[in-house]
Write an enzyme that holds these catalytic residues in place. Structure first.
Site, mmCIF file in Angstrom:
data_model
loop_
_atom_site.group_PDB
_atom_site.id
_atom_site.type_symbol
_atom_site.label_atom_id
_atom_site.label_comp_id
_atom_site.label_asym_id
_atom_site.label_seq_id
_atom_site.Cartn_x
_atom_site.Cartn_y
_atom_site.Cartn_z
ATOM 1 N N GLY A 127 -1.626 10.743 0.002
ATOM 2 C CA GLY A 127 -3.011 10.306 0.122
ATOM 3 C C GLY A 127 -3.462 9.539 -1.105
ATOM 4 N N GLY A 128 -4.695 9.813 -1.545
ATOM 5 C CA GLY A 128 -5.251 9.123 -2.702
ATOM 6 C C GLY A 128 -4.469 9.352 -3.981
ATOM 7 N N GLY A 136 11.373 -26.708 -7.399
ATOM 8 C CA GLY A 136 10.258 -25.881 -7.866
ATOM 9 C C GLY A 136 10.723 -24.590 -8.501
ATOM 10 C CB ALA A 137 13.596 -22.359 -7.840
#
Length: 519
Positions: free
Chosen positions: A174-175, A409-410
């Protein structure tokens, strides 16, 4: 009322200490041991230097009067807190005690943890949380939830100021999982450490899916599939040794220097075998860790998230005894292409190194971003941009070593000169280009190739022409985009000299509240 003697008062204190140390009692501890789990105190003793632990708040109790909880008020309220040392350096620690109310978090339990977080910040020391909890204490309702919120707030404010480490040695649901997610590193013990937002029962009720707790949130899942964890150990002893090892590379805080380790390894050591590790054929794979083993002190590389996004390697090493952060494309997996997970993994690690003043060394062998519909739909544009952002934002020394391919771009995404690299070194077989020679030649010389009778032969000829003209480190070197072309065996020496030369680097970003990293 009779005045009690000092002996009686001391005896009472010793009794309270004994009661606090007993946790949930013999039966609860025996049950814990059956699962292969240690007690809260045993775990702290394994983690810290012998005899260094100073416990505080051992007599804290909850204030809840709901649902009969006032009848059970164990000392310590299910969490052991204090400070001690690891390799002689101070750390703050809290260890949840599953034998006491299932290690559930209530108001006072949370307050104890928050006190450790505040003290760690004030003293400028790392904080380590050992998590083993059933979650929020339902009887304390909103006080429990508010307690989690206070912890999360401190996790966030402490981020980039002091190292924060989470150790998952039991259920964390959970939290409760958000505190580990907000810390720098998550360690998990296989088969006992569990993290998930909703458990198997809830998932089955809502979606109809059947899954075990281990499959859903076990150490293997989070270390290999989700990327939520960074390290996995087969038992608690190994896990705590991993934590101790990690801290040996890190400074105490963002203003402190990284620890200097003793080494007898010659900084100028040259190994001619380096020439045989990376094939000159750009289509052949290899394990980049073999390069790191030769370059780093004593061949020691401490890898982070080794089982997730395997196409990129991240971790720590030392050169001349000084800690560095390492990013390296892994040609043995997906040819070293960048994808969504690799971009996330590397960019977060870069930002961590930058926050704690560790120089970043990038070993490049990347053919590009991984193509495909799946990657585009998964958001490779925004995830890939995180890598550009992280490098551009970093102000620590940035050294880039191009081992082989650096395409498109890499090439930029792996810290080219334009993104802030202070020094770019390249091996003789480095190919720095918009794309690989095969693809580039097929586009540039398409008409000539199509018109030729022996088109395949002409295509290979044009590929060789393109490779000779552009796919070398020398074109980039002519433009100052590669600072030095080096022999492979010179890598360790050149790296040592570069790190020494950049030790005094000082760079400030424009004044602003904070940037907005791609989501």
């Amino acid at each position: 009322m009779a005045i009690r003697s000092i002996e009686e008062l001391c005896e009472e204190l010793q009794g309270k200490r004994k009661s606090a140390a007993a946790g949930g009692g013999e039966k609860a501890i025996a049950k814990q041991k059956e699962k292969g789990k240690g007690t809260a105190h045993e775990r702290i003793a394994q983690l810290l230097d012998a005899g260094s632990f100073v416990e505080i708040d051992e007599f804290v109790t909850h204030r809840c009067t709901n649902f009969g909880l006032e009848k059970t008020k164990p000392l310590g309220d299910g969490v052991v807190t204090g400070w001690g040392t690891i390799n002689g350096r101070k750390v703050f620690v809290y260890s949840q005690d599953f034998t006491v109310l299932g290690g559930s978090l209530g108001e006072m339990h949370a307050n104890k943890i928050c006190k450790m977080q505040d003290m760690a910040m004030q003293m400028g020391c790392p904080i380590i949380g050992i998590n083993d909890s059933g979650g929020a204490r339902i009887q304390e309702a909103v006080d429990s939830l508010n307690g989690y919120g206070k912890i999360f707030y401190r996790n966030t404010i402490s981020s980039g100021v002091i190292p924060q480490i989470s150790v998952i040695v039991g259920p964390t649901a959970g939290g409760a999982v958000y505190s580990p997610a907000l810390t720098d590193f998550v360690f998990m013990v296989d088969k006992t450490g569990i993290m998930h937002i909703t458990g198997p029962a809830v998932i089955k009720a809502v979606t109809g899916e059947e899954v075990s707790s281990e499959e859903l949130g076990g150490a293997i899942t989070h270390n290999s599939k989700s990327g939520n964890a960074h390290f996995m150990a087969k038992n608690e002893a190994e896990c705590f040794e991993q934590v101790r090892r990690l801290l040996s590379y890190l400074p105490q805080n963002n203003l402190d220097d990284t620890p200097l380790a003793n080494t007898s390894d010659d900084a100028y050591r040259a190994d001619a075998n380096m020439r045989n590790i990376v094939p000159t054929n750009p289509n052949k794979g290899y394990d980049v860790r073999k390069v790191l083993e030769v370059v780093l002190d004593d061949g020691v590389f401490f890898e982070v998230q080794k089982d997730w996004a395997k196409n990129i390697v991240t971790g720590y090493g030392r050169v001349g005894g000084k800690s560095i952060g390492i990013i390296a494309n892994q040609a043995a997996c997906l040819a070293g292409c960048l994808d969504v997970d690799a971009s996330d993994k590397a960019s977060r690690f870069i930002r961590h190194c930058d926050a704690f003043n560790l120089p970043i060394v990038t070993f490049v062998d990347v053919p590009g971003y991984l193509p495909g519909v799946t990657q585009e739909y998964a958001g490779i544009i925004r995830h890939g941009a995180k890598l550009l952002y992280a490098y551009s934002e970093a102000t620590v020394p940035l050294i880039t070593i191009v081992l082989r391919k650096a395409y498109g771009g890499a090439y930029l995404g792996m810290c080219g000169k334009a993104l802030g690299a202070d020094l770019v070194l390249a091996w003789p077989q480095a190919e720095i280009a918009v794309m690989g020679a095969d693809g580039a030649a097929s586009i540039i010389f398409k008409r000539e190739i199509d018109a030729a009778e022996n088109s395949e032969e002409v295509r290979y000829q044009k590929i060789d022409e393109y490779r000779e003209a552009f796919a070398t480190p020398y074109v980039a070197a002519e433009r100052g985009l590669v600072d030095r072309v080096i022999l492979p065996e010179e890598t360790r020496k050149e790296l040592f000299l570069a790190l020494n030369g950049m030790q005094s680097k000082r760079e400030s970003l424009p004044r602003k509240k904070h940037g907005v990293i791609p989501h």
